[in-house]
Design a protein around this motif. Structure first.
Motif, PDB file in Angstrom:
ATOM      1  N   ASP A 106      48.940  33.201  50.096  1.00 30.88           N
ATOM      2  CA  ASP A 106      49.836  33.981  50.913  1.00 30.88           C
ATOM      3  C   ASP A 106      49.851  35.418  50.994  1.00 30.88           C
ATOM      4  OD1 ASP A 106      50.876  34.269  48.321  1.00 30.88           O
ATOM      5  OD2 ASP A 106      52.780  33.517  48.549  1.00 30.88           O
ATOM      6  N   PHE A 107      49.834  36.205  49.845  1.00 30.47           N
ATOM      7  CA  PHE A 107      49.437  37.408  50.089  1.00 30.47           C
ATOM      8  C   PHE A 107      48.205  37.890  50.789  1.00 30.47           C
ATOM      9  CE2 PHE A 107      48.402  41.801  48.347  1.00 30.47           C
ATOM     10  CZ  PHE A 107      49.549  42.228  48.247  1.00 30.47           C
ATOM     11  N   LEU A 108      47.293  37.278  50.737  1.00 32.61           N
ATOM     12  CA  LEU A 108      45.926  37.536  51.123  1.00 32.61           C
ATOM     13  C   LEU A 108      46.033  37.409  52.748  1.00 32.61           C
ATOM     14  CD1 LEU A 108      42.941  38.454  50.826  1.00 32.61           C
ATOM     15  CD2 LEU A 108      42.393  35.917  50.353  1.00 32.61           C
ATOM     16  N   SER A 109      46.395  36.165  53.191  1.00 33.48           N
ATOM     17  CA  SER A 109      46.342  35.485  54.538  1.00 33.48           C
ATOM     18  C   SER A 109      47.377  36.477  55.362  1.00 33.48           C
ATOM     19  CB  SER A 109      46.442  34.266  54.606  1.00 33.48           C
ATOM     20  OG  SER A 109      47.828  33.837  54.359  1.00 33.48           O
ATOM     21  N   VAL A 110      48.592  36.379  54.623  1.00 34.54           N
ATOM     22  CA  VAL A 110      49.714  37.091  55.479  1.00 34.54           C
ATOM     23  C   VAL A 110      49.955  38.687  55.494  1.00 34.54           C
ATOM     24  CG1 VAL A 110      52.173  37.098  55.828  1.00 34.54           C
ATOM     25  CG2 VAL A 110      50.920  35.008  55.326  1.00 34.54           C
ATOM     26  N   TRP A 111      49.782  39.138  54.319  1.00 29.97           N
ATOM     27  CA  TRP A 111      49.964  40.626  54.115  1.00 29.97           C
ATOM     28  C   TRP A 111      48.700  41.344  54.090  1.00 29.97           C
ATOM     29  CZ3 TRP A 111      48.979  44.713  51.114  1.00 29.97           C
ATOM     30  CH2 TRP A 111      50.082  45.877  51.323  1.00 29.97           C
ATOM     31  N   LEU A 112      47.678  41.030  53.115  1.00 28.33           N
ATOM     32  CA  LEU A 112      46.761  41.988  53.047  1.00 28.33           C
ATOM     33  C   LEU A 112      45.643  41.902  54.220  1.00 28.33           C
ATOM     34  CD1 LEU A 112      45.273  43.733  51.169  1.00 28.33           C
ATOM     35  CD2 LEU A 112      44.266  41.799  50.134  1.00 28.33           C
ATOM     36  N   ILE A 113      45.077  40.909  54.646  1.00 31.74           N
ATOM     37  CA  ILE A 113      44.084  41.010  55.771  1.00 31.74           C
ATOM     38  C   ILE A 113      44.445  41.559  57.086  1.00 31.74           C
ATOM     39  CG2 ILE A 113      42.819  39.501  57.544  1.00 31.74           C
ATOM     40  CD1 ILE A 113      42.377  37.629  55.314  1.00 31.74           C
ATOM     41  N   PRO A 114      45.642  41.712  57.616  1.00 34.54           N
ATOM     42  CA  PRO A 114      46.168  42.411  58.829  1.00 34.54           C
ATOM     43  C   PRO A 114      45.991  43.946  58.420  1.00 34.54           C
ATOM     44  CG  PRO A 114      47.539  40.517  58.315  1.00 34.54           C
ATOM     45  CD  PRO A 114      47.013  40.631  57.342  1.00 34.54           C
ATOM     46  N   LEU A 130      36.305  38.642  49.733  1.00 30.84           N
ATOM     47  CA  LEU A 130      37.593  38.109  49.650  1.00 30.84           C
ATOM     48  C   LEU A 130      37.457  36.737  49.122  1.00 30.84           C
ATOM     49  CD1 LEU A 130      39.282  39.662  52.706  1.00 30.84           C
ATOM     50  CD2 LEU A 130      39.402  40.540  50.233  1.00 30.84           C
ATOM     51  N   HIS A 131      38.420  36.315  48.148  1.00 25.73           N
ATOM     52  CA  HIS A 131      38.488  34.745  47.535  1.00 25.73           C
ATOM     53  C   HIS A 131      39.998  34.408  47.506  1.00 25.73           C
ATOM     54  CE1 HIS A 131      34.292  35.107  46.149  1.00 25.73           C
ATOM     55  NE2 HIS A 131      34.846  36.408  46.107  1.00 25.73           N
ATOM     56  N   MET A 132      40.293  33.298  48.071  1.00 28.33           N
ATOM     57  CA  MET A 132      41.701  32.829  48.156  1.00 28.33           C
ATOM     58  C   MET A 132      41.886  32.232  46.740  1.00 28.33           C
ATOM     59  SD  MET A 132      43.515  30.669  51.310  1.00 28.33           S
ATOM     60  CE  MET A 132      43.448  31.986  52.471  1.00 28.33           C
ATOM     61  N   HIS A 133      43.123  32.331  46.050  1.00 30.02           N
ATOM     62  CA  HIS A 133      43.408  31.605  45.034  1.00 30.02           C
ATOM     63  C   HIS A 133      44.816  31.099  45.234  1.00 30.02           C
ATOM     64  CE1 HIS A 133      43.537  30.520  40.749  1.00 30.02           C
ATOM     65  NE2 HIS A 133      44.643  31.096  40.670  1.00 30.02           N
ATOM     66  N   ALA A 134      44.866  29.713  44.851  1.00 29.41           N
ATOM     67  CA  ALA A 134      46.287  28.781  45.212  1.00 29.41           C
ATOM     68  C   ALA A 134      46.983  28.638  44.089  1.00 29.41           C
ATOM     69  CB  ALA A 134      45.999  27.560  45.973  1.00 29.41           C
ATOM     70  N   SER A 135      46.564  28.439  42.914  1.00 29.48           N
ATOM     71  CA  SER A 135      47.321  28.072  41.688  1.00 29.48           C
ATOM     72  C   SER A 135      48.002  29.418  41.032  1.00 29.48           C
ATOM     73  CB  SER A 135      46.362  27.495  40.576  1.00 29.48           C
ATOM     74  OG  SER A 135      46.829  27.294  39.436  1.00 29.48           O
ATOM     75  N   VAL A 136      49.187  28.949  40.475  1.00 29.50           N
ATOM     76  CA  VAL A 136      49.865  30.108  39.809  1.00 29.50           C
ATOM     77  C   VAL A 136      49.084  30.581  38.477  1.00 29.50           C
ATOM     78  CG1 VAL A 136      51.989  30.539  38.192  1.00 29.50           C
ATOM     79  CG2 VAL A 136      52.107  29.121  40.377  1.00 29.50           C
ATOM     80  N   VAL A 137      48.436  29.706  37.820  1.00 28.43           N
ATOM     81  CA  VAL A 137      47.579  30.241  36.914  1.00 28.43           C
ATOM     82  C   VAL A 137      46.287  30.934  37.345  1.00 28.43           C
ATOM     83  CG1 VAL A 137      46.156  29.328  34.891  1.00 28.43           C
ATOM     84  CG2 VAL A 137      48.275  27.901  35.424  1.00 28.43           C
ATOM     85  N   PRO A 138      46.006  32.201  36.663  1.00 29.16           N
ATOM     86  CA  PRO A 138      44.794  32.981  37.168  1.00 29.16           C
ATOM     87  C   PRO A 138      43.546  32.325  36.987  1.00 29.16           C
ATOM     88  CG  PRO A 138      46.380  34.106  35.998  1.00 29.16           C
ATOM     89  CD  PRO A 138      46.655  32.896  35.691  1.00 29.16           C
ATOM     90  N   PRO A 139      42.705  32.464  37.673  1.00 27.41           N
ATOM     91  CA  PRO A 139      41.301  31.950  37.473  1.00 27.41           C
ATOM     92  C   PRO A 139      40.639  32.788  36.429  1.00 27.41           C
ATOM     93  CG  PRO A 139      41.266  33.478  39.325  1.00 27.41           C
ATOM     94  CD  PRO A 139      42.390  33.390  38.588  1.00 27.41           C
ATOM     95  N   ASP A 140      39.273  32.541  36.154  1.00 23.92           N
ATOM     96  CA  ASP A 140      38.534  33.411  34.968  1.00 23.92           C
ATOM     97  C   ASP A 140      38.697  34.696  35.551  1.00 23.92           C
ATOM     98  OD1 ASP A 140      36.755  34.420  33.576  1.00 23.92           O
ATOM     99  OD2 ASP A 140      34.805  33.335  33.989  1.00 23.92           O
ATOM    100  N   PRO A 141      39.011  35.499  34.881  1.00 26.41           N
ATOM    101  CA  PRO A 141      39.417  37.247  35.351  1.00 26.41           C
ATOM    102  C   PRO A 141      37.701  37.630  35.600  1.00 26.41           C
ATOM    103  CG  PRO A 141      40.170  36.865  33.270  1.00 26.41           C
ATOM    104  CD  PRO A 141      39.847  35.513  33.484  1.00 26.41           C
ATOM    105  N   TYR A 142      36.810  37.161  34.465  1.00 23.64           N
ATOM    106  CA  TYR A 142      35.492  37.960  34.696  1.00 23.64           C
ATOM    107  C   TYR A 142      34.885  37.457  36.128  1.00 23.64           C
ATOM    108  CZ  TYR A 142      35.739  39.226  29.654  1.00 23.64           C
ATOM    109  OH  TYR A 142      36.176  39.510  28.782  1.00 23.64           O
ATOM    110  N   SER A 143      35.393  36.474  36.771  1.00 25.08           N
ATOM    111  CA  SER A 143      34.600  35.990  37.852  1.00 25.08           C
ATOM    112  C   SER A 143      34.904  37.044  39.117  1.00 25.08           C
ATOM    113  CB  SER A 143      35.232  34.712  38.352  1.00 25.08           C
ATOM    114  OG  SER A 143      36.523  34.654  38.768  1.00 25.08           O
TER     115      SER A 143
END
Length: 295
Positions: A106-114, A130-143
């Protein structure tokens, strides 16, 4: 004579195994077998004459020497990727810097990209992947180089800063509101309501002094960006983060209903690795981001 370098695959296995705390997960990431990763790391230990990992239950924990070497290998691989990226684009060492950024959808598509056009205009030598993330749990932070996620990262060596304190408001399209010319906040439970899967209407009703129960009808959305699109299209009333809805309100595409606000239940955290080789560029992006949020 200079000390011969170990095979690159062995160094990559060391970095992945130290980060993942698992030979099996490192093997999966590198598309190798478990035995291949073990073989690489045994060979590395024999070449260096140092123990790099110890078993702790089901986990493989790097020794102090293993952790230190893995961290230096990680930085070297980052530098190597940067050099290859710049050469591939024909930019040379003084060319653009690329940052891998993962953000909540939501932050990426609605707020950041514009708003990114302003960033590129001010920092023309920075490219973002840019990579979209949907889960509340963060992905691998090294990625990635930068994460904008709902939770802090617990991994040692990472820093997380909360971006803002946000509030939730009720919004709908002007077209929908026109069907309720004498709207009062008490009318809210009788209107068509859209649901966000991580937020309760009942909390908003209570804040508005209404005794209505949680509605059992209406579409449910997992993504707040899609929820806002449906709201703009006149499909119902939604609760939305004010920071995400603000631009729609300013353009007249949405109307805030009443003055009730409740705290957002999830924050956004800006996360990056301490001592990152591109830290100066990461800080440029962070300062720009905070400036945009402040304005």
């Amino acid at each position: 004579m200079p000390t011969p370098l170990p095979p690159l695959q062995a160094l990559r296995a060391l970095e992945a195994a130290a980060r993942r705390r698992s030979f099996s997960r490192a093997a999966e990431e590198l598309h190798l077998t478990h035995s291949a990763v073990s073989h690489h790391l045994r060979g590395l230990e024999e070449q260096l004459g140092v123990e790099l990992f110890r078993r702790a239950g089901a986990r493989m924990i790097p020794t102090a020497a293993g952790a230190q070497l893995a961290d230096r290998v990680r930085h070297s691989l980052d530098d190597l990727r940067d050099a290859l990226d710049a050469t591939r684009r024909g930019l040379g060492s003084a060319g653009a810097t690329r940052l891998e950024l993962s953000a909540m959808s939501d932050f990426l598509s609605v707020w950041l990209i514009p708003r990114l056009g302003d960033f590129y205009e001010k920092h023309p030598l920075v490219d973002l992947s840019l990579h979209m993330h949907a889960s509340v749990v963060p992905p691998d932070p090294y990625s990635v180089d930068i994460g904008i996620w709902h939770r802090r990262v617990d991994e040692p060596g990472f820093l997380s800063r909360k971006l803002l304190d946000d509030m939730v408001v009720a919004v709908c399209s002007p077209t929908l509101l026109a069907r309720y010319p004498d709207f009062r906040i008490e009318d809210l439970p009788t209107m068509p309501l859209l649901h966000f899967s991580r937020r309760s209407w009942r909390d908003f009703f209570e804040a508005a002094g209404l005794s209505a129960e949680e509605p059992d009808r209406g579409p449910i959305f997992d993504d707040a960006g899609l929820l806002l699109q449906a709201t703009v299209a006149g499909q119902g009333v939604a609760t939305a983060r004010l920071q995400l809805a603000r631009s729609f309100i300013e353009r007249g595409e949405l109307v805030q209903l009443g003055h009730v606000r409740i705290p957002a239940s999830l924050d956004y955290f800006f996360t990056w690795r301490e001592g990152h080789p591109r830290d100066a560029t990461i800080q440029q992006f962070y300062r720009w981001l905070k400036g945009q949020l402040g304005s």
